[in-house]
Enzyme design. Structure first.
Site, PDB file in Angstrom:
ATOM      1  N   GLU A 113      47.616  36.634  44.990  1.00 55.45           N
ATOM      2  CA  GLU A 113      46.185  36.484  45.244  1.00 55.45           C
ATOM      3  C   GLU A 113      45.668  35.079  44.938  1.00 55.45           C
ATOM      4  OE1 GLU A 113      46.860  40.888  44.338  1.00 55.45           O
ATOM      5  OE2 GLU A 113      47.522  38.980  43.470  1.00 55.45           O
ATOM      6  N   PHE A 121      41.622  53.139  35.939  1.00 51.83           N
ATOM      7  CA  PHE A 121      42.813  52.420  36.411  1.00 51.83           C
ATOM      8  C   PHE A 121      42.400  51.248  37.300  1.00 51.83           C
ATOM      9  CE2 PHE A 121      46.141  51.941  39.736  1.00 51.83           C
ATOM     10  CZ  PHE A 121      47.144  51.454  38.922  1.00 51.83           C
ATOM     11  N   GLN A 122      42.922  50.076  36.993  1.00 51.48           N
ATOM     12  CA  GLN A 122      42.655  48.824  37.705  1.00 51.48           C
ATOM     13  C   GLN A 122      41.161  48.478  37.730  1.00 51.48           C
ATOM     14  OE1 GLN A 122      44.760  48.766  41.522  1.00 51.48           O
ATOM     15  NE2 GLN A 122      46.557  47.930  40.483  1.00 51.48           N
ATOM     16  N   LYS A 163      34.744  51.284  45.610  1.00 53.81           N
ATOM     17  CA  LYS A 163      35.416  51.949  46.725  1.00 53.81           C
ATOM     18  C   LYS A 163      34.505  52.944  47.449  1.00 53.81           C
ATOM     19  CE  LYS A 163      39.712  54.289  47.955  1.00 53.81           C
ATOM     20  NZ  LYS A 163      41.057  54.728  47.491  1.00 53.81           N
ATOM     21  N   MET A 210      53.490  13.281  34.987  1.00 51.96           N
ATOM     22  CA  MET A 210      52.308  12.758  34.313  1.00 51.96           C
ATOM     23  C   MET A 210      52.333  13.078  32.827  1.00 51.96           C
ATOM     24  SD  MET A 210      49.747  10.820  34.840  1.00 51.96           S
ATOM     25  CE  MET A 210      49.259  10.809  36.560  1.00 51.96           C
TER      26      MET A 210
END
Length: 573
Positions: free
Chosen positions: A51, A113-114, A163, A481
């Site tokens: 993502e 959940f999630q 949802k 760097m």
């Protein structure tokens, strides 16, 4: 009256907002929306492999096209994986709309959940955020999100959608607003005329002027107006890292990038100027060095659309809040009315001094007697191979600074990099987002082996969609760097900056079906570049071994003024 589901509303609203691509990754909370995507063809979805890459692809698309990029991810880890990409866009003022799924409304706050509080997690790094509470509000929320993301000082906007707001069997009236007006959000449309008049008077009276422009000029689409002002006044012009290309890099009045790794002549010009006009930049710490020593003799004119950026770090003598283009138009009109020109004799003396500074350093570097290449040579060869006309993305580190210094950008929106946040892993997905929108153009990524490994799984996305970017890995077997700072400040104690177990990048690219070429010597470089660019549609990985001991110079001395620089490992101003 047309009744459709919340999922269909969202997809149709995206289409009406002019969205071409959505970059995302499906999951449970957004499956109704993904089903709606499946049933249409106007809005194309690109399936990434992480993502964060979706956010960077949307970011690259936005920087190149000037239009908001769109991200779509599921709740919980899907949403939180976008945070670094959102922060990258936020710090560089890039328009983006992030659509994050959320658990069912009645489960919010139950640690379902999630479930993650995406609005809370992202609040410090977004311009605005919305939570959908009623499906029928989706079209208006989408329209507002794009309006906010694209106007004023652009930035990312999050839309969090539970949802149950997208249930396919629940239908509502669809109305997309023809016009957006928000009482609490009214970006300025023009600058203050009195302040602009003061600025013009100061510019005409200047003896040692400099025009310092940043990414705001490019974001506003006002590069042509900047060029007209510079050429009209015959003033030297310097760009920030984010502003490269706003004024042609090969132009005679361009004095290079300024700041931490800016050119010697740009930093010296800034330090000795009597009038500095800053246009679409924010006096970042990587420009100013110690603010107490910044441009000690200069009057400061600051043009920016964001009032919070003005006088935040450097006090402006003439602050102007407004869009760059509108302010520059008014400045040019006032110059026409005044029928005056700056002091030609003073300018001639000033340019003579600037050219002496140019001759002192001028981007010089020592080439090796051995076959070991310098990274600067690779950048210059790439500029020649692409005729200076490619889209160039970079990751973060030495390769980023070398590209900024040695690839001369003559056009805006061609140099795509993470300037404010400094996000390693940004460059590859950003290049992918650009190449999908500009398939006929050369799109080149400059990266290092540290940065590339952070997003290398996107080889798979390139394979699926046939994305033919050219990847130039400046391989110095280290975090270059970090190593440079350790050389300068820690007596070369290279604590965890060497990468001792690197993959064979040729075999890695080959595992995904791509061609890769190892380059060890200068003699091998030109033929390898010719081979890489033979087919615009083919992804080619060039693993180019460069001198691991090379440093990026000039480099400002920490806590000094702009004139305090290291020019080589042994030379200091």
């Amino acid at each position: 009256m047309e009744l459709i589901s919340g999922g269909d509303m969202l997809v149709r609203a995206l289409h009406e907002a002019g969205v071409e691509y959505v970059y995302g990754y499906p999951g449970g909370s957004l499956l109704h929306v993904y089903d709606s995507l499946y049933k249409q063809s106007a809005v194309k979805h690109v399936l990434v492999r992480h993502e964060q890459a979706a956010a960077h692809m949307a970011d690259g698309y936005a920087r190149a096209t000037g239009k908001a990029g769109v991200v779509m991810v599921t709740s919980g880890p899907g949403a939180t994986n976008t945070i670094t990409g959102i922060a990258t866009a936020f710090t560089d003022s890039i328009p983006m709309v992030v659509i994050s799924g959320q658990v069912m409304s009645h489960l919010v706050g139950d640690d379902a959940f999630q479930e993650t509080d995406m609005l809370g997690v992202s609040r410090p790094i977004v311009k605005h955020s919305f939570a959908v509470r009623r499906p029928e509000d989706i079209p208006e929320i989408v329209a507002k999100a794009f309006y906010i993301a694209n106007t004023g000082r652009p930035g990312p906007v999050v839309i969090d959608i539970p949802k149950d707001m997208t249930m396919p069997n629940e239908r509502y009236e669809y109305v997309y607003p023809k016009k957006i007006k928000m009482r609490s959000y009214t970006p300025p449309q023009r600058g203050h005329s009195g302040q602009i008049k003061k600025a013009v008077e100061l510019l005409l009276a200047a003896k040692r002027p400099v025009i310092y422009s940043g990414g705001g000029v490019i974001i506003d689409g006002s590069s042509d107006k900047l060029r007209a002002l510079v050429d009209r006044l015959n003033f030297p012009c310097t760009n920030t890292l984010m502003g490269l290309g706003a004024y042609p890099g090969t132009g005679e009045r361009f004095i290079g990038m300024l700041g931490m790794h800016g050119s010697y002549e740009a930093n010296m010009t800034m330090h000795n100027a009597d009038v500095v006009i800053c246009i679409g930049a924010r006096f970042d710490d990587r420009v100013t060095n110690a603010t107490s020593k910044f441009c000690p003799d200069a009057k400061i004119i600051h043009v920016d659309i964001d009032p919070s950026s003005i006088s935040k770090t450097i006090i402006a003598d003439v602050p102007i809040v407004g869009p760059v283009g509108a302010v520059l138009d008014e400045m040019m009109a006032l110059l026409d009315e005044a029928n005056e020109t700056p002091d030609a004799e003073a300018l001639e003396t000033w340019w003579k001094q600037i050219n002496e500074w140019r001759e002192r350093h001028g981007g010089r570097y020592e080439k090796n007697d051995s076959q070991l290449m310098k990274p600067q040579e690779v950048i210059e060869a790439m500029w020649t191979a692409t005729k200076g006309d490619a889209f160039i993305t970079s990751d973060v580190g030495q390769h980023q600074m070398f590209a900024a210094q040695y690839y001369k950008f003559d056009k805006p929106n061609r140099w795509i990099n993470s300037g404010g946040l400094g996000t390693m892993g940004f460059g590859f997905p950003a290049a992918m987002g650009i190449k999908m929108s500009y398939p006929e153009d050369d799109v080149v990524l400059f990266t290092g082996e540290g940065s590339f490994q952070m997003m290398m799984q996107e080889f798979s996305t390139c394979k699926q969609y046939g994305i033919g970017v050219k990847i130039i890995n400046l391989n110095n077997q280290s975090l270059g760097m970090v190593r440079q700072w350790q050389d300068l400040n820690y007596k070369s104690r290279h604590s965890h900056s060497y990468m001792e177990s690197l993959p064979d990048f040729v075999q890695l690219a080959g595992a995904y079906g791509f061609r890769a070429i190892k380059v060890h010597t200068v003699e091998e470089l030109e033929p390898a570049l010719e081979e890489a660019f033979r087919n615009k549609d083919e992804l080619v990985f060039l693993d180019i071994y460069v001198d691991p001991r090379e440093h990026v110079y000039p480099m400002q001395v920490p806590l000094g003024s702009m004139r305090d620089m290291l020019l080589t490992k042994t030379e200091r101003t």
